[in-house]
Design an enzyme around this catalytic site. Structure first.
Site, PDB file in Angstrom:
ATOM      1  N   SER A  79       4.709 128.632 -39.693  1.00  0.00           N
ATOM      2  CA  SER A  79       4.251 127.384 -39.098  1.00  0.00           C
ATOM      3  C   SER A  79       4.721 126.218 -39.965  1.00  0.00           C
ATOM      4  O   SER A  79       5.382 126.431 -40.979  1.00  0.00           O
ATOM      5  CB  SER A  79       2.741 127.448 -39.020  1.00  0.00           C
ATOM      6  N   GLU A 110      12.676 114.960 -34.538  1.00  0.00           N
ATOM      7  CA  GLU A 110      12.715 115.325 -33.115  1.00  0.00           C
ATOM      8  C   GLU A 110      11.295 115.546 -32.595  1.00  0.00           C
ATOM      9  O   GLU A 110      10.372 115.756 -33.387  1.00  0.00           O
ATOM     10  CB  GLU A 110      13.560 116.594 -32.921  1.00  0.00           C
ATOM     11  N   LYS A 112       7.926 117.168 -31.267  1.00  0.00           N
ATOM     12  CA  LYS A 112       7.283 118.470 -31.484  1.00  0.00           C
ATOM     13  C   LYS A 112       6.654 118.885 -30.155  1.00  0.00           C
ATOM     14  O   LYS A 112       5.691 118.259 -29.694  1.00  0.00           O
ATOM     15  CB  LYS A 112       6.230 118.348 -32.586  1.00  0.00           C
ATOM     16  N   ASP A 114       4.471 120.808 -27.548  1.00  0.00           N
ATOM     17  CA  ASP A 114       3.175 121.460 -27.686  1.00  0.00           C
ATOM     18  C   ASP A 114       3.107 122.699 -26.796  1.00  0.00           C
ATOM     19  O   ASP A 114       2.631 122.653 -25.667  1.00  0.00           O
ATOM     20  CB  ASP A 114       2.068 120.465 -27.304  1.00  0.00           C
ATOM     21  N   TYR A 212      14.503 124.944 -30.710  1.00  0.00           N
ATOM     22  CA  TYR A 212      14.502 124.018 -31.838  1.00  0.00           C
ATOM     23  C   TYR A 212      15.133 124.585 -33.107  1.00  0.00           C
ATOM     24  O   TYR A 212      15.195 123.916 -34.121  1.00  0.00           O
ATOM     25  CB  TYR A 212      13.086 123.521 -32.138  1.00  0.00           C
ATOM     26  N   LYS A 297       1.906 114.807 -37.199  1.00  0.00           N
ATOM     27  CA  LYS A 297       1.023 114.905 -36.036  1.00  0.00           C
ATOM     28  C   LYS A 297       0.581 113.515 -35.646  1.00  0.00           C
ATOM     29  O   LYS A 297       0.225 112.722 -36.519  1.00  0.00           O
ATOM     30  CB  LYS A 297      -0.203 115.759 -36.377  1.00  0.00           C
ATOM     31  N   CYS A 389     -29.661 132.768 -20.133  1.00  0.00           N
ATOM     32  CA  CYS A 389     -29.215 131.412 -19.832  1.00  0.00           C
ATOM     33  C   CYS A 389     -30.126 130.416 -20.560  1.00  0.00           C
ATOM     34  O   CYS A 389     -31.350 130.483 -20.410  1.00  0.00           O
ATOM     35  CB  CYS A 389     -29.253 131.165 -18.324  1.00  0.00           C
ATOM     36  N   CYS A 392     -32.211 128.414 -17.639  1.00  0.00           N
ATOM     37  CA  CYS A 392     -33.199 128.997 -16.729  1.00  0.00           C
ATOM     38  C   CYS A 392     -33.675 130.376 -17.195  1.00  0.00           C
ATOM     39  O   CYS A 392     -34.445 131.031 -16.496  1.00  0.00           O
ATOM     40  CB  CYS A 392     -32.631 129.080 -15.317  1.00  0.00           C
ATOM     41  N   CYS A 407     -24.286 132.815 -15.914  1.00  0.00           N
ATOM     42  CA  CYS A 407     -25.674 132.841 -15.488  1.00  0.00           C
ATOM     43  C   CYS A 407     -25.624 133.151 -13.993  1.00  0.00           C
ATOM     44  O   CYS A 407     -25.029 132.397 -13.221  1.00  0.00           O
ATOM     45  CB  CYS A 407     -26.320 131.479 -15.736  1.00  0.00           C
ATOM     46  N   CYS A 412     -30.122 127.899 -10.872  1.00  0.00           N
ATOM     47  CA  CYS A 412     -30.177 127.343 -12.227  1.00  0.00           C
ATOM     48  C   CYS A 412     -29.907 125.826 -12.169  1.00  0.00           C
ATOM     49  O   CYS A 412     -28.914 125.396 -11.571  1.00  0.00           O
ATOM     50  CB  CYS A 412     -29.117 128.046 -13.076  1.00  0.00           C
TER      51      CYS A 412
HETATM   52  S1  IVH Z   1      10.819 123.691 -36.348  1.00  0.00           S
HETATM   53  C1  IVH Z   1      10.580 126.783 -39.928  1.00  0.00           C
HETATM   54  N1  IVH Z   1      10.896 122.026 -34.315  1.00  0.00           N
HETATM   55  O1  IVH Z   1       5.505 123.716 -33.913  1.00  0.00           O
HETATM   56  C2  IVH Z   1      10.431 125.618 -39.013  1.00  0.00           C
HETATM   57  N2  IVH Z   1       9.042 123.498 -34.469  1.00  0.00           N
HETATM   58  O2  IVH Z   1       3.337 123.609 -35.915  1.00  0.00           O
HETATM   59  C3  IVH Z   1      10.369 125.983 -37.603  1.00  0.00           C
HETATM   60  N3  IVH Z   1       7.445 123.296 -32.625  1.00  0.00           N
HETATM   61  O3  IVH Z   1       6.064 126.856 -35.382  1.00  0.00           O
HETATM   62  C4  IVH Z   1       9.749 125.001 -36.737  1.00  0.00           C
HETATM   63  N4  IVH Z   1       8.520 121.724 -31.519  1.00  0.00           N
HETATM   64  O4  IVH Z   1       6.276 126.579 -32.752  1.00  0.00           O
HETATM   65  C5  IVH Z   1      10.212 123.005 -34.929  1.00  0.00           C
HETATM   66  N5  IVH Z   1      11.107 120.520 -32.552  1.00  0.00           N
HETATM   67  C6  IVH Z   1      10.439 121.505 -33.157  1.00  0.00           C
HETATM   68  C7  IVH Z   1       9.233 122.013 -32.635  1.00  0.00           C
HETATM   69  C8  IVH Z   1       8.553 123.007 -33.330  1.00  0.00           C
HETATM   70  C9  IVH Z   1       7.456 122.522 -31.529  1.00  0.00           C
HETATM   71  C10 IVH Z   1       6.373 124.260 -32.960  1.00  0.00           C
HETATM   72  C11 IVH Z   1       6.856 125.561 -33.510  1.00  0.00           C
HETATM   73  C12 IVH Z   1       6.324 125.581 -34.907  1.00  0.00           C
HETATM   74  C13 IVH Z   1       5.079 124.763 -34.755  1.00  0.00           C
HETATM   75  C14 IVH Z   1       4.572 124.255 -36.074  1.00  0.00           C
END
Ligand code: IVH
Length: 643
Positions: A79, A110, A112, A114, A212, A297, A389, A392, A407, A412
């Site tokens: 991560s 770039e 991120k 979700d 990515y 973030k 519950c 109730c 429930c 209820c």
């Molecule tokens: S790079 C070793 N680039 O976010 C680095 N991750 O919170 C690899 N994610 O595990 C990650 N967009 O699942 C990278 N443009 C992006 C991303 C990205 C989403 C996710 C990915 C990562 C997680 C980390």
């Protein structure tokens, strides 16, 4: 057809699919594609032994799996560390500069995405296996489900072997059109869909992917790898820029935040990476994450606080939802003190205990959610689902096949409250003025024991309510009176039948046209209607004969609530034309949709060549850009009125 032509046809179809799904630039009409596809299917049906693994027909496997096999990753799917503000980003920047011994470093920034991380393996140019992150070392082999992703190439233009990593997600447009009644957000829907044992269901969810990372790339930088992957046909994360100093890094992150709403997928931050692999290697990894990358973030939507308690909320269908009671914290400009924890499985998976420090996420209008446990303490105590519950005291039930505890008591008070709030809500009967405060009092005083009782209320009842002026009471009476002739789809939706969302209610209204026809329909006639499979048709037909449900509908009819005959298939000047709305308009969307349908037009849920007109309001979303690319006619609200 010869074998050679069969292979050529596969290549042609895969090429068109790439132009359509990855490049957003189709060069043939859908109808022509369908014809070519049909030829392919015919050949494969006649020659099953010649079936090629990269045929587009192989995107959906035919049999559900019993379970997913485990797949060990080549290198762990780690991560990223998070930073939440410029100060923390500066600390990351300084660490990298110090370790590199020079301030002249190129970073990439770039969006991120979700969604959920996956690793994808190609052997000799053919997609061979794909797996989820799992515990980072080994994940689940979800190859069949990944194959259903249209933008993912099944073959590459050259017979190379490689591994790429990316994020699987659901487009917001797909989520809003089909799944928002079943899942809390696109990410949950994507997770549920990717881990579907039946690839046919996974296919129907229309998952998408953006790549990515390229593993063991021969390139020297991340930028170079990404352009190579794009050339190979991979959909790569868009809008990557390079930054050469700290202020460029901050600017790039702000630019991504500003563009957030224009994407058709959720992004939860920006990812900053050192561009050169040589420096990435020098920096290396901590035990959990790379030192050469970080996630910025979007702090406004993410916050940390103490989980003070977990209480149970009973919804309109009786589902017991654990709700987090939090030490108040500001998230996205709003103070949050409650957040959903979805269900017991989710709490256990995230390892959340009462007393922990947790992170909270709030995106747009979606209810805040507890994302993860950040820190636990010896005083923290595990949460247990109640056996009765809390409202109730009826013993709680749980089906083996379902994560939810329920429930079972339809009387209820919490269920009643939920049913009433749903009934009066904007998308249902749209009865103005009946907010939570009014409904709570009506339930507590016993004046309303079921939905139909709303229509037996008198001015005196309403004027008796706390903090309600005479004028407001008479407004409520007017609103009730005005609601008595709803459209059939709103009426069906307002009854709160499990799994019947807005979209499905509309499909039912289209199919049956009158309430009588709907009420007397049999299970078989439901299957095949948009979004209705075996399970939903079963539940629906059971609901229609449930004595409580029948009594409720009959009472509503007796009190003068009569849904209109459905008339969307109305012929009109706009028959044969399709419409889609993006951005904010001066009137509620449902009004404009009703106007379009009244004139014979049809609403679509996403931009494609099938769309005749995109109606654009203020702050349009990504649909606008896509429609321009495809050359779709764009109308403003006032131009629509001139049509
Ligand atoms: S790079 C070793 N680039 O976010 C680095 N991750 O919170 C690899 N994610 O595990 C990650 N967009 O699942 C990278 N443009 C992006 C991303 C990205 C989403 C996710 C990915 C990562 C997680 C980390």
């Amino acid at each position: 057809m010869t074998l050679e032509i069969y292979h050529q046809l596969i290549q042609t179809l895969n090429d068109h699919a790439r132009r359509y799904y990855t490049l957003d630039a189709p060069v043939i009409a859908d109808h022509d594609y369908d014809q070519l596809y049909r030829q392919l299917v015919e050949f494969e049906e006649e020659n099953p032994l010649l079936l090629a693994p990269d045929s587009p027909t192989q995107r959906v496997g035919d049999k559900p799996l019993d379970m997913f096999e485990s797949f060990t990753h080549t290198t762990p799917l780690v991560s990223l560390g998070n930073v939440f503000n410029e100060e923390e980003l500066k600390a990351f920047f300084d660490r990298v500069v110090k370790a590199a011994g020079t301030p002249s470093i190129v970073f990439t920034v770039e969006p991120k995405i979700d969604g959920l991380a996956v690793a994808l393996h190609y052997k000799k140019g053919i997609f061979s296996v794909g797996a989820t992150r799992g515990d980072g070392k080994a994940g689940e082999n979800v190859t069949l489900n990944l194959k259903t992703i249209r933008s993912l190439p099944l073959t590459l233009p050259s017979p190379i072997s490689l591994e790429v990593r990316g994020e699987v997600f659901l487009r917001k447009s797909v989520f809003n059109a089909h799944l928002k009644d079943h899942f809390v957000n696109p990410r949950n829907a994507a997770a549920g869909s990717l881990r579907q044992l039946d690839p046919a269901i996974a296919a129907s969810r229309q998952l998408d992917i953006l790549i990515y990372q390229g593993i063991s790339s021969t390139a020297e930088t991340h930028t170079e790898t990404m352009s190579q992957l794009a050339t190979l046909g991979f959909p790569v994360v868009p809008d990557r820029v390079t930054a050469h100093n700290f202020s460029e890094l901050c600017e790039a992150c702000s630019a991504i935040l500003e563009k957030k709403q224009t994407y058709d997928w959720d992004i939860d931050g920006a990812v900053i990476k050192v561009n050169a692999y040589a420096l990435q290697r020098t920096l290396g990894f901590t035990s959990k994450m790379p030192r050469w990358a970080v996630a910025y973030k979007f702090a406004a939507e993410q916050a940390m606080t103490t989980l003070e308690n977990i209480v149970i909320q009973v919804g309109r269908t009786g589902v017991l939802t654990p709700v987090a009671i939090l030490a108040p914290v500001k998230v996205g400009g709003v103070t949050v003190s409650r957040a959903t924890l979805h269900n017991l499985d989710d709490i256990e998976r995230k390892g959340i205990k009462i007393g922990d420090t947790v992170s909270i996420h709030r995106a747009g209008e979606v209810i805040p959610e507890v994302v993860a446990c950040v820190e636990t303490s010896p005083q923290s105590r595990p949460f247990a689902m109640p056996t009765h519950c809390p409202t109730c005291a009826t013993p709680v039930v749980k089906n083996e096949s379902d994560v939810a505890y329920r429930c079972p008591n339809v009387l209820c008070p919490d269920q009643l409250r939920g049913r009433l709030l749903h009934f009066v809500s904007r998308d249902a009967m749209d009865i103005e003025g009946f907010g939570e405060a009014v409904i709570d009092q009506l339930v507590q005083s016993g004046a309303v024991r079921d939905i139909p009782d709303l229509y037996t209320l008198t001015l005196e009842h309403l004027a008796d309510l706390d903090r309600l002026a005479k004028k407001s009471a008479s407004n409520l009476m007017d609103a009730l009176e005005k609601s008595k002739n709803p459209t059939l789809d709103r009426f069906i939706f307002s009854l709160g039948i499990s799994f019947i969302g807005k979209q499905t209610a509309l499909a039912l209204a289209e199919q049956f046209q009158t309430l009588d026809a709907f009420l007397s329909a049999s299970k078989e006639t439901f299957i095949g209607i948009e979004n209705i499979g075996d399970k939903t048709s079963e539940i629906l037909s059971e609901s229609l004969i449930d004595p409580e449900f029948c009594a409720r509908v009959q009472a509503l009819l007796r009190h003068g609530v009569h849904p209109k005959i459905h008339s969307s298939s109305a012929k009109g000047p706009w028959s044969g034309h399709t419409f889609l709305i993006t951005g904010t308009l001066s009137r509620p969307r449902h009004e404009i949709e009703a106007q379009i349908k009244k004139n014979g037009g049809k609403m679509l849920s996403s931009v494609s060549q099938n769309l005749s007109y995109l109606i654009v309001g203020e702050n349009p979303g990504s649909k606008y850009e896509k429609a321009i690319k495809l050359g779709i006619s764009i109308l403003s609200e006032s131009e629509l009125d001139l049509l």
